[in-house]
Enzyme design. Sequence first.
Site, PDB file in Angstrom:
ATOM      1  N   HIS A  14       0.878  -1.189   0.000  1.00 28.16           N
ATOM      2  CA  HIS A  14       0.000   0.000   0.000  1.00 28.16           C
ATOM      3  C   HIS A  14       0.902   1.222   0.000  1.00 28.16           C
ATOM      4  CE1 HIS A  14      -3.726   2.289   1.569  1.00 28.16           C
ATOM      5  NE2 HIS A  14      -2.793   3.180   1.307  1.00 28.16           N
ATOM      6  N   HIS A  16       1.568   5.361  -1.692  1.00 28.01           N
ATOM      7  CA  HIS A  16       1.187   6.539  -2.485  1.00 28.01           C
ATOM      8  C   HIS A  16       2.453   7.136  -3.098  1.00 28.01           C
ATOM      9  CE1 HIS A  16      -2.894   6.694  -0.766  1.00 28.01           C
ATOM     10  NE2 HIS A  16      -2.301   6.193   0.301  1.00 28.01           N
ATOM     11  N   LYS A 100      -9.278  -0.531  -5.777  1.00 19.81           N
ATOM     12  CA  LYS A 100      -9.334   0.125  -4.470  1.00 19.81           C
ATOM     13  C   LYS A 100     -10.699   0.751  -4.226  1.00 19.81           C
ATOM     14  CE  LYS A 100      -7.954   2.197  -0.714  1.00 19.81           C
ATOM     15  NZ  LYS A 100      -6.704   2.493  -0.039  1.00 19.81           N
ATOM     16  N   HIS A 137     -10.427   0.816   1.941  1.00 24.05           N
ATOM     17  CA  HIS A 137     -10.232   1.796   3.007  1.00 24.05           C
ATOM     18  C   HIS A 137     -11.439   1.645   3.924  1.00 24.05           C
ATOM     19  CE1 HIS A 137      -8.754   5.770   4.635  1.00 24.05           C
ATOM     20  NE2 HIS A 137      -9.929   5.618   5.219  1.00 24.05           N
ATOM     21  N   HIS A 175      -4.592  -0.850   5.965  1.00 23.49           N
ATOM     22  CA  HIS A 175      -4.173  -0.074   7.142  1.00 23.49           C
ATOM     23  C   HIS A 175      -5.111  -0.279   8.334  1.00 23.49           C
ATOM     24  CE1 HIS A 175      -6.962   2.550   5.072  1.00 23.49           C
ATOM     25  NE2 HIS A 175      -6.062   3.081   4.289  1.00 23.49           N
ATOM     26  N   ASP A 248       1.513   2.549   3.545  1.00 18.09           N
ATOM     27  CA  ASP A 248       0.664   3.731   3.395  1.00 18.09           C
ATOM     28  C   ASP A 248       1.516   4.996   3.464  1.00 18.09           C
ATOM     29  OD1 ASP A 248      -1.585   5.193   2.908  1.00 18.09           O
ATOM     30  OD2 ASP A 248      -2.413   5.021   4.931  1.00 18.09           O
TER      31      ASP A 248
HETATM   32  C1  NCD Z   1      -3.581   8.998   2.175  1.00 14.41           C
HETATM   33  C2  NCD Z   1      -3.176  10.053   1.154  1.00 14.41           C
HETATM   34  O1  NCD Z   1      -2.664  11.105   1.556  1.00 14.41           O
HETATM   35  O2  NCD Z   1      -3.350   9.849  -0.049  1.00 14.41           O
HETATM   36  N1  NCD Z   1      -3.542   9.570   3.477  1.00 14.41           N
HETATM   37  C3  NCD Z   1      -3.417   8.891   4.643  1.00 14.41           C
HETATM   38  O3  NCD Z   1      -3.498   9.523   5.704  1.00 14.41           O
HETATM   39  N2  NCD Z   1      -3.198   7.617   4.673  1.00 14.41           N
HETATM   40  C4  NCD Z   1      -4.898   8.459   1.813  1.00 14.41           C
HETATM   41  C5  NCD Z   1      -5.233   7.165   2.495  1.00 14.41           C
HETATM   42  O4  NCD Z   1      -4.621   6.131   2.237  1.00 14.41           O
HETATM   43  O5  NCD Z   1      -6.162   7.165   3.304  1.00 14.41           O
HETATM   44 ZN    ZN Z   2      -3.192   5.124   1.739  1.00 13.36          ZN
END
Ligand code: NCD
Ligand code: ZN
Length: 347
Positions: A14, A16, A100, A137, A175, A248
């Site tokens: 996971h 970003h 997702k 999520h 998460h 995450d």
């Molecule tokens: C994530 C993001 O900033 O894209 N933020 C987070 O707090 N984890 C989004 C997410 O995975 O919920």
């Molecule tokens: Zn995330």
Amino acid sequence: MTQRITIRRPDDWHLHLRDGAMLKTVLPETARHFVRAIIMPNLVPPVVTAADASAYRDRIMTALPEGMDFTPLMTLYLTEQTDPDDVAAAYADGLIHAVKLYPAGATTNSQSGVKTLRNVYPVLERMAEIGLPLCIHGEVTTHDVDIFDREQVFLDTVLAPLRRDLPGLKVTLEHVTTSHGIDYVREAEGDIAGTITTHHLMINRNHMLVGGIRPHYYCLPIVKRAEHQKALRAAATSGHPRFFLGTDSAPHLDGAKETACGCAGCFTAPNTMSCLAHVFEEEGALDKLEGFASLHGPARYGLPPNEATMTLEKREEPCTYPETYETPEGSLTLFDPNVPLHWHVLT
Ligand code: NCD
Ligand code: ZN
């Protein structure tokens, strides 16, 4: 005396990576340690079609520095307009590895998420048929549910009914932040797994709120009480194959975090492996680190574990990670583990 452990190289289930300048800055930080990662699709606009995912994968590969090896495992952002045929074709092509589900309004860039779950059942039914995992999520977004209870309420009111309706659907509860989520993943029947982040293993809500509010600890789902952190640590270090790493890591520029209405997300890619070795050592479970970071995830996604290895060494002197990273658009603060980290990643 120095202590060393060698594990198969890890993957991140996971992540970003963002886009543009931010992508260029953060991608090498992941690629340095991780061979593969499940790439979150919550860009603006989101990655909703196979064509979007293919173009995003190309941008990631273009941003990867020469000589670095990394495989992005793409996902699609589920919307009420998602076409089951497009999803199935993207999976058959090997382009995507998961879809997702963001409940609309649950987190960063989730405006186009799902409002009425029934409307995406045709996609979910097709996914169950072809064995494509749904990453969830898991938080309700109802205004009258307290933010600290949103995961727990989701389990009973959304996840359990959804899995009763579609028992063949492969689900990853992402998460996980509560003991309720952990219990659900461990005990539920059928095809379910849960990812756990680095930061939820390291901190609880006291770290975020006592003695001053720390915006860099604000993430979603929000960090909970210490007893939940304890449950997460126990699950991660248990060796149970349903639990594995999804960092995450979610970078935001400092200007967007240190403000009156700050964004959610912790940037943990660079120091995750040092943090994990620290946690697993504290829990007396260094022998379980490989399962959590490098074995259970691939098994879940039907992929072979990585052949290459990573060695971590515990040294007297703590690791020195940069406090911030520079992007052409501004700085980005690394997750502060709140303790000195002594496990250095050697290779
Ligand atoms: C994530 C993001 O900033 O894209 N933020 C987070 O707090 N984890 C989004 C997410 O995975 O919920
Ligand atoms: Zn995330």
